[in-house]
Write an enzyme that holds these catalytic residues in place. Structure first.
Site, short mmCIF file in Angstrom:
data_model
loop_
_atom_site.label_atom_id
_atom_site.label_comp_id
_atom_site.label_asym_id
_atom_site.label_seq_id
_atom_site.Cartn_x
_atom_site.Cartn_y
_atom_site.Cartn_z
N ASP A 184 0.79 -1.20 0.14
CA ASP A 184 0.02 0.04 0.11
C ASP A 184 1.09 1.10 0.12
OD1 ASP A 184 -1.86 1.81 0.25
OD2 ASP A 184 -2.25 1.29 2.31
N LYS A 192 1.22 7.93 0.29
CA LYS A 192 1.91 7.86 1.51
C LYS A 192 3.21 8.57 1.75
CE LYS A 192 -0.34 3.75 3.42
NZ LYS A 192 -1.19 4.48 4.41
N ASP A 240 0.36 -4.85 4.73
CA ASP A 240 -1.03 -4.46 4.67
C ASP A 240 -1.93 -5.69 3.99
OD1 ASP A 240 -3.00 -2.67 4.95
OD2 ASP A 240 -2.75 -1.63 2.86
N ASP A 248 -5.78 6.70 -0.64
CA ASP A 248 -5.11 5.68 0.32
C ASP A 248 -6.17 4.96 1.43
OD1 ASP A 248 -3.12 4.53 1.88
OD2 ASP A 248 -2.54 6.39 3.00
N GLU A 264 -8.12 2.44 0.68
CA GLU A 264 -8.34 1.65 -0.31
C GLU A 264 -8.93 0.21 0.03
OE1 GLU A 264 -5.59 1.86 1.09
OE2 GLU A 264 -5.25 -0.19 1.39
N ARG A 313 -11.12 -0.60 2.27
CA ARG A 313 -12.43 -0.41 2.41
C ARG A 313 -12.92 -0.93 1.16
NH1 ARG A 313 -12.77 4.94 5.14
NH2 ARG A 313 -10.54 4.39 5.85
#
Ligand code: BES
Ligand code: ZN
Ligand code: ZN
Length: 518
Positions: free
Chosen positions: A281, A288, A299, A359, A361, A363
């Site tokens: 991620d 990020k 992640d 970011d 992502e 969900r």
């Protein structure tokens, strides 16, 4: 993948005949005997106590070399070393006693490593107030989890060959041997599965891609009674899973939805497990910061926990239950086709979502999997496991997993399971006041609020939109999947959290009364 090579077996000879590197006795504080049958060991313990250096306090240890002891009778002990490990005071709380055995197991594993013992015999404490199966299980979990290492990418040093424990042996210490055998098998299966989840997490992002998740599940399917189905990009497009596909747009690695099914009988209840399998991620276009970004290879720990749980379930068996596991797997990168803030995606089932922050992502991929899993498998209850929000680390630190859900009974079943296995969970609220924060002006919802207030909760509100009335619990493991509370059996780095809680919860499952909603 390094497969777990350490074994645990029953030892049915006299412990004094064991000629290996380390012979271990577990000693409770205030109890003067280490064993029912061995007078020599009890005399040694009495002498050790007299020194005042060892009382059996929690985590206390005392190492002896029988050959070097002047007492004539000590020559009867064939082991090279004898280790006393303290269990602390008798404690009423049963979960505390389970945890102490796991901790003792971890301590033994560390000591065995320090003295480079290849074979270790542990004599079980007969008087410990816990069922014999559980004594053997918890200790075995601690031994195995405490022996975990990941050195796949280290060149072996020629001058210092690594000596690792190869075999743990358990002596029943007067407990029923059949119960001890059952417990050690359970402990071994659960710990091996947890170590497999740690391995997946330790693998770098370039060697643990969505395709690796798919491969692992396929192999599990071949080796066990699990049915494996892999949905590839084409399948996801046909099913219109705009969440997984949207997140995947910026990545060169194709996405997969990995499905594993453990089936007994159609009449039995089905439980759905969903794990976030985000193999790296970077945040996507809402990038990020680069400091610490390497940790985002972790992640995928939710996906790892779910696959590990399925592996253990297949080995242990669950008589009256079906379990389906889904792992949506993709990277979140910022290639030129990547999803952009302001874009709108359409999830499986038709709900639309305005992307505020690429970011957020996790969900997006979970929403598709939850909606699809619930529609396809009609489960009685659902659990999702995900490294979903940084905010859960702010709120709970690295010691409790955040739990949110729409059903009190189901939430409590998980909280109890977590407490039993030493993976504590803390419930956070859900509610329409939080849900409002993700109202969108132009779509059904948006994937992030306008600020980060309550963002662990708003993330769960997003998922709740896709579970309908099905009892559902969400576990946010962002704080506990790695750098979880350091203990003798939990190393720094990935903890493998979730797998043991899931299996324990399913083994103790009680039907949910529909009247009791949250
Ligand atoms: N994978 C992260 C969550 C995370 C953060 C896990 C830190 C472990 C450590 C997730 O995809 C994410 O980036 N969440 C955002 C959501 C926000 C943009 C609403 C977060 O928590 O910052
Ligand atoms: Zn993210
Ligand atoms: Zn993420």
């Amino acid at each position: 993948m390094p497969d777990q090579t350490v074994t645990i077996e029953l030892f049915d000879q006299e412990p004094s005949t064991f000629a290996g590197g380390l012979l271990v006795y577990l000693v409770e504080e205030g109890i003067s005997q280490a064993t029912e049958s061995d007078l020599v060991i009890n005399r040694l313990l009495a002498q050790v106590r007299e020194t005042g250096d060892f009382k059996g306090e929690e985590d206390q240890i005392f190492l002896l070399y029988p050959e070097l002891i002047s007492m004539e009778a000590a020559r009867n002990v064939a082991a090279k070393r004898v280790l006393f490990v303290g269990l602390g005071k008798q404690d009423d709380a049963i979960n505390g006693r389970r945890e102490r055995l796991r901790l003792a197991g971890g301590t033994i594993a560390k000591q065995a490593g320090a003295v480079k013992a290849k074979e270790v015999l542990v004599v079980l404490p007969k008087k410990y107030l816990l069922d014999a199966v559980e004594i053997a299980q918890c200790l075995s979990e601690g031994l195995m989890l405490g022996s975990y290492r990941f050195d796949l990418y280290k060149q072996p040093k020629e001058d210092a060959p690594a000596v690792q424990v190869e075999r743990f042996l358990l002596h029943d210490g007067g407990l029923a041997a059949s119960a001890v055998h059952k417990g050690l098998e359970l402990g071994w299966i659960l710990a091996s599965a947890t170590c497999a989840a740690r391995d997946m997490a330790n693998q770098p992002g370039n060697n643990w891609t969505p395709a690796d998740f798919a491969e692992y599940a396929k192999k599990l399917g071949k080796k066990s009674r699990l049915k494996c189905t892999i949905l590839d990009k084409g399948n996801l497009q046909k099913l219109r899973m705009g969440g997984i596909l949207g997140v995947n747009q910026g990545s060169a690695q194709p996405p997969f939805l990995v499905i594993l099914e453990y089936r007994t009988n159609k009449k039995n209840p089905t439980i759905l497990l969903v794990g976030k399998g985000l193999t790296f991620d970077a945040g996507g276009i809402s990038a990020k910061q680069s400091v610490g970004m390497e940790e985002m290879k972790y992640d995928m720990c939710g996906g790892a926990a779910v696959l590990a749980a399925m592996r253990a379930i297949a080995e242990i068996g669950l008589a009256e239950m079906n379990v389906v596991a889904l792992v949506p797997a993709t990277e979140n990168l910022s290639g030129s086709a990547a999803l952009k803030p302001g874009d709108i995606i359409r999830h499986y089932g038709g709900k639309t979502s305005e992307i505020i922050n690429t970011d957020a992502e996790g969900r997006l991929i979970l929403a598709d999997a939850l909606a699809y899993g619930i529609e396809t498998y009609k489960p009685q209850a659902v659990i999702d496991v995900a490294t979903l929000t940084g905010a859960v680390i702010i709120g709970l630190g690295h010691h409790y997993t955040g739990l949110l859900g729409n059903n009190d009974q189901w939430a409590n079943q998980l909280i109890e399971a977590g407490a039993r296995v030493g993976e504590p969970l803390w419930r956070l609220p859900l509610g329409c006041e939080y849900r409002k924060q993700i109202d969108s002006k132009i779509a059904d919802l948006k994937n992030a609020g306008s600020d980060r207030s309550g963002s662990t909760i708003t993330a769960a509100c997003y998922l709740q939109e896709f579970v309908g009335e099905t009892p559902w619990v969400h576990l946010d493991i962002a704080g506990t999947a790695w750098n979880f509370t350091e203990k003798s059996y939990i190393p720094k780095g990935p903890s493998g959290i979730g797998a043991r809680t899931l299996v324990d919860c399913l083994r103790q499952w009680r039907p949910i009364q529909s009247a009791d909603k949250n």
